[in-house]
Design a protein around this motif. Structure first.
Motif, PDB file in Angstrom:
ATOM      1  N   LYS A 150      39.798  36.806  28.882  1.00 52.58           N
ATOM      2  CA  LYS A 150      40.624  35.719  28.340  1.00 52.58           C
ATOM      3  C   LYS A 150      42.054  35.793  28.872  1.00 52.58           C
ATOM      4  N   ASP A 151      42.601  36.999  28.925  1.00 56.89           N
ATOM      5  CA  ASP A 151      43.963  37.157  29.446  1.00 56.89           C
ATOM      6  C   ASP A 151      44.022  36.848  30.941  1.00 56.89           C
TER       7      ASP A 151
ATOM      8  N   LYS B  71      43.941  32.865  31.916  1.00 62.75           N
ATOM      9  CA  LYS B  71      44.855  31.903  31.296  1.00 62.75           C
ATOM     10  C   LYS B  71      45.371  30.875  32.293  1.00 62.75           C
TER      11      LYS B  71
ATOM     12  N   ASN C  62      38.676  28.229  25.202  1.00 57.70           N
ATOM     13  CA  ASN C  62      38.289  29.592  24.849  1.00 57.70           C
ATOM     14  C   ASN C  62      36.821  29.871  25.159  1.00 57.70           C
TER      15      ASN C  62
END
Length: 618
Positions: free
Chosen positions: A149-150, A153, A159
Motif C-alpha cells: 500500500k505504501d 501510493k 485500497n
C-alpha cells in the motif's frame, strides 16, 4: 537478518503458494512455473482449489493453493511436501501445515496475522507457529500488505486494487529467494495489463519491491539455485491438461482435413476446454455453449453426421446425463470424442477435487450392449496426444470414443515440447472413397470386412443420401430391423469393431526392472506419482517395474502377457478398485493386489513407497 548471503544449488525444490481465493495465489504460482520452464527447469504443478465457492475470507474452507515442483532433471509429480510455503494468512498456514517439510521456509504476510485473523482460522493462541508445532522451520515475516500500500501510493489506486498487488510482492520475494530474473514476470504482466497501464506499472512495482525486500534485508541467509537442464531442441510451452486437450483436438482436425466442432455445457473442471477452443475460430473451430449436457452432445452428434470432427466435453455428472445420446452415437456408428474430466463424486460431490471414479461409467454406463473405446490421459502434456489419439480412433473406426482426464492433470501443468504436425500419426477418415469398387448400391451400414468399420458418407455427396437413427438396422440392407438373429449379429459386430482397435494402438510399455519383484500397475493421471515411487524404490535396491495404461478399452494387445509375467502385481488407483475389477473380468485367474485411496487429493510418493515396500517385505 544480517550477515553474508550464500547461494545453495539444489537438484529440485517444491514451493507452495497459499492464501484466500482472492489473494491471487493461482496466478502467482502460474507465473513462477512459466518462468521456471522458460529457464530450462522441468516442472510439475498442482493447483488446489477450495471446494466451497466464496467461502468467508480468512477461513479454513476458503484456502486456495498452488504447488509447483521444479527440478534440474526429470520431474513427474508436484511433490509430496513443500520446501517453501507462502502463507498469506493464518488459515493458509494451518491448512498447509501437513504439507511442510521439517526444515522448510515459511513466508508470511505479517499484516494478516492479527488477532481477528487468527480467530477466523480457529487458532486458540496468539502464537500460531508454536500451536501448530512449527518450531524447526525458518520463518520470513514481512509486512507485505502495508509495504504494498505504501509503495503504490504514487499510482492513485483505490485500497482494494492496491492490496490485490500483494501477490506480486510475494512473487518478487520468491524470485529473489531462488535467484530468478524478473524479466519474464514483467513480460507476463505487460501482456495481462497492457491496456491498463496503471495496474501494469503497480504490479511490476510490487514485484520489484518484493525482490528488493529480500535482497536489502537479507530475509534469508541462503538463496537457492535450481540448475537448468539442456532440453531437447524445440519450442516449449508450460501447458495445463485442459489446454493441451484443446490443442490435441485442433491438431487432429487439421491432420484429418476437417473442421472441429465442440458442443458443450459448462461444468467444473472441464469448462476451460470450451473457453480455449472458442478462441480459435480462425483455425476452423466451431463452439456451441449448449443449454444443457444433453443438448451439448446432441449438437455434436449432428455435427458429426454433417462431416465435422465432433467433440463434447463434460465431467462425471454430465457424462451420466449424456448416456442416452452416447448410445445413439454407438448404434449410429458415427465418430465422436467425449471428454470426461473426472472429479470427486458422486453427484455434485467435490467439484474442484480429483478422482478416477468414472472408469466403470465410461466402460458400461449406457443401456444395452454399447461398447466404446476408452482412453485415459496420463499427464498434463499427454492430454494433447491422448486427445489426438481419441480423434484418430473415432475417425478411422467410426465410433464414439471416451477420453478420460481428471481435475489433477487438467489444471496441473508441465513443460510440453510443441510437436511438428508432420510428426503426428496420419489420420485417415474411413469415408466411402475407401469402399471397394462394386456395382452394388451403397448402404449406410456397409462395412470393411476385416475391420467391421462402416464407410462414412457425408451430406451433399451425390448418391449417398441416407439417414441414421437409434433403431436397430439390418446387417445386409441397413433398413430398420427387429429380427432377433440380426440384432445379435449387429451387437457382436459393433463389439468386434471396437476389439479390433487393439491391433492399431501402441503396445503396453514396461518401465523399470525387467526382473522386478513387484509390478506397479496404474492408469490415467496417477502416472507421475507412480513413476517417482518406482524410481525411489529402485534407488534403495528394490526391483520394481511400472506398467501404466493409457488405452483402457480395448487393452493393448500385449497387456495380458505383461500382467501375467510378474508374480506380484499391485494396481494403484484413486477409486475403490474399478480398473482392478475390470482386469479380473477380462483375465481369468488374474489376482492383483490393490492400493486404493479416494480423498480428492493426489497420491503422495511417500505413502505409495510405504505401501509397496510392505508388499515386498511380506
Amino acid at each position: 537478518m544480517d550477515g553474508q548471503v550464500t547461494v545453495k544449488t539444489l537438484k529440485d525444490v517444491v514451493i507452495r503458494f497459499s492464501g484466500d481465493s482472492g489473494d491471487g495465489m493461482q496466478l502467482t504460482g502460474t507465473i513462477f512455473s512459466d518462468l521456471s520452464a522458460m529457464l530450462g527447469n522441468t516442472i510439475s504443478t498442482f493447483p488446489d482449489f477450495p471446494a466451497e465457492i466464496r467461502a468467508p475470507q480468512g477461513t479454513l474452507s476458503g484456502v486456495s493453493g498452488y504447488q509447483v515442483h521444479i527440478g534440474s532433471e526429470s520431474v513427474r509429480a508436484p511433490g509430496d511436501s513443500a520446501d517453501v510455503l507462502v502463507a498469506m494468512n493464518p488459515a493458509a498456514l494451518k491448512v498447509n501445515k501437513k504439507h511442510l517439510k521439517r526444515e522448510s521456509v515459511i513466508i508470511i504476510d505479517n499484516d494478516s496475522f492479527g488477532a481477528g485473523d487468527l480467530k477466523k482460522a480457529e487458532f486458540s493462541t496468539d502464537d500460531p507457529f508454536t500451536e501448530l508445532g512449527l518450531t524447526t522451520q525458518q520463518v520470513i515475516a514481512a509486512p507485505i500488505t502495508s509495504m504494498v500500500k505504501d509503495g503504490l501510493k504514487e499510482f492513485g489506486l483505490d485500497n482494494k486494487s492496491a492490496v490485490r498487488c500483494k501477490n506480486m510482492f510475494a512473487l518478487g520475494l520468491i524470485c529473489w529467494l531462488f535467484d530468478r530474473p524478473l524479466e519474464h514476470a514483467e513480460e507476463f504482466l505487460d501482456r495481462k495489463f497492457g491496456k491498463k497501464p496503471d495496474l501494469r506499472n503497480a504490479n511490476i512495482k510490487a514485484l520489484h519491491d518484493g525482490f528488493n525486500f529480500g535482497a536489502n534485508t537479507h530475509a534469508s541467509t541462503t538463496v537457492y539455485r535450481v540448475e537448468n537442464q539442456q532440453p531437447k531442441p524445440g519450442r516449449y510451452l508450460d501447458i495445463n491438461g485442459n489446454k493441451a486437450t484443446a490443442y490435441g483436438l485442433i491438431a487432429a482436425a487439421e491432420r484429418a482435413g476437417l473442421e472441429l466442432f465442440l458442443g458443450s455445457y459448462p461444468i467444473t473442471p472441464a469448462t476451460d476446454i470450451l473457453h480455449e477452443l472458442a478462441k480459435h475460430k480462425a483455425l476452423g473451430v466451431k463452439t456451441v455453449q449448449a443449454e444443457d449436457e444433453i443438448a451439448g452432445i446432441c449438437t455434436a452428434i449432428g455435427a458429426s453426421f454433417a462431416g465435422d470432427l465432433a467433440v463434447t466435453t463434460t465431467s462425471g455428472p454430465g457424462l451420466a446425463l449424456k448416456g442416452e445420446a452416447m448410445g445413439l452415437s454407438v448404434i449410429a456408428e458415427i465418430p465422436l470424442v467425449i471428454v470426461d474430466v473426472q472429479r470427486a463424486g458422486p453427484s455434485t460431490g467435490m467439484p474442484t477435487k480429483s478422482e478416477q471414479t468414472d472408469l466403470m461409467q465410461a466402460l458400461y454406463g449406457r443401456n444395452g450392449e454399447s461398447p466404446m473405446p476408452v482412453i485415459a490421459a496420463t499427464t498434463p502434456s499427454d492430454c494433447f496426444y491422448s486427445a489426438y489419439w481419441a480423434a484418430k480412433i473415432a475417425l478411422e473406426h467410426m465410433t464414439p470414443v471416451i477420453l478420460l482426464t481428471d481435475s489433477f492433470i487438467a489444471n496441473g501443468s508441465s513443460a510440453w515440447r510443441i510437436p511438428q504436425m508432420h510428426d503426428l500419426p496420419e489420420i485417415k477418415q474411413h469415408t466411402v472413397d475407401l469402399r471397394p469398387e462394386t456395382d452394388k448400391r451403397w448402404r449406410p451400414y456397409e462395412r470393411n470386412s476385416e475391420t467391421q468399420v462402416r464407410y462414412w458418407a457425408k451430406p451433399g455427396m451425390e448418391g449417398y443420401e441416407h439417414r441414421l437413427g437409434g433403431l436397430e438396422k439390418d446387417y445386409r440392407t441397413s433398413a430398420i430391423s427387429t429380427d432377433a438373429d440380426n440384432h445379435e449379429l449387429m451387437v457382436r459386430t459393433r463389439a468386434e469393431k471396437v476389439a479390433k482397435i487393439a491391433d492399431k494402438i501402441p503396445q503396453l510399455e514396461v518401465e523399470g526392472d525387467l526382473d522386478a519383484e513387484l509390478l506397479i500397475v496404474g492408469w490415467g493421471g496417477t502416472y507421475g506419482h507412480l513413476y517417482e515411487t518406482m524410481q525411489e524404490m529402485r534407488a534403495v535396491g528394490h526391483k520394481i517395474a511400472l506398467a501404466h495404461f493409457a488405452f483402457i478399452n480395448p487393452l493393448p494387445s500385449n497387456a495380458e502377457e505383461v500382467l501375467r509375467r510378474y508374480k506380484r502385481v499391485v494396481i494403484a488407483e484413486q477409486n475403490t478398485g474399478q480398473f482392478a475389477s475390470y482386469l479380473r473380468g477380462l483375465l481369468p485367474g488374474f489376482c492383483p493386489l490393490q492400493y486404493n485411496r479416494i480423498t480428492g487429493q493426489p497420491f503422495t510418493v511417500a505413502e505409495l513407497t510405504e505401501a509397496f515396500t510392505k508388499i515386498i517385505e511380506q
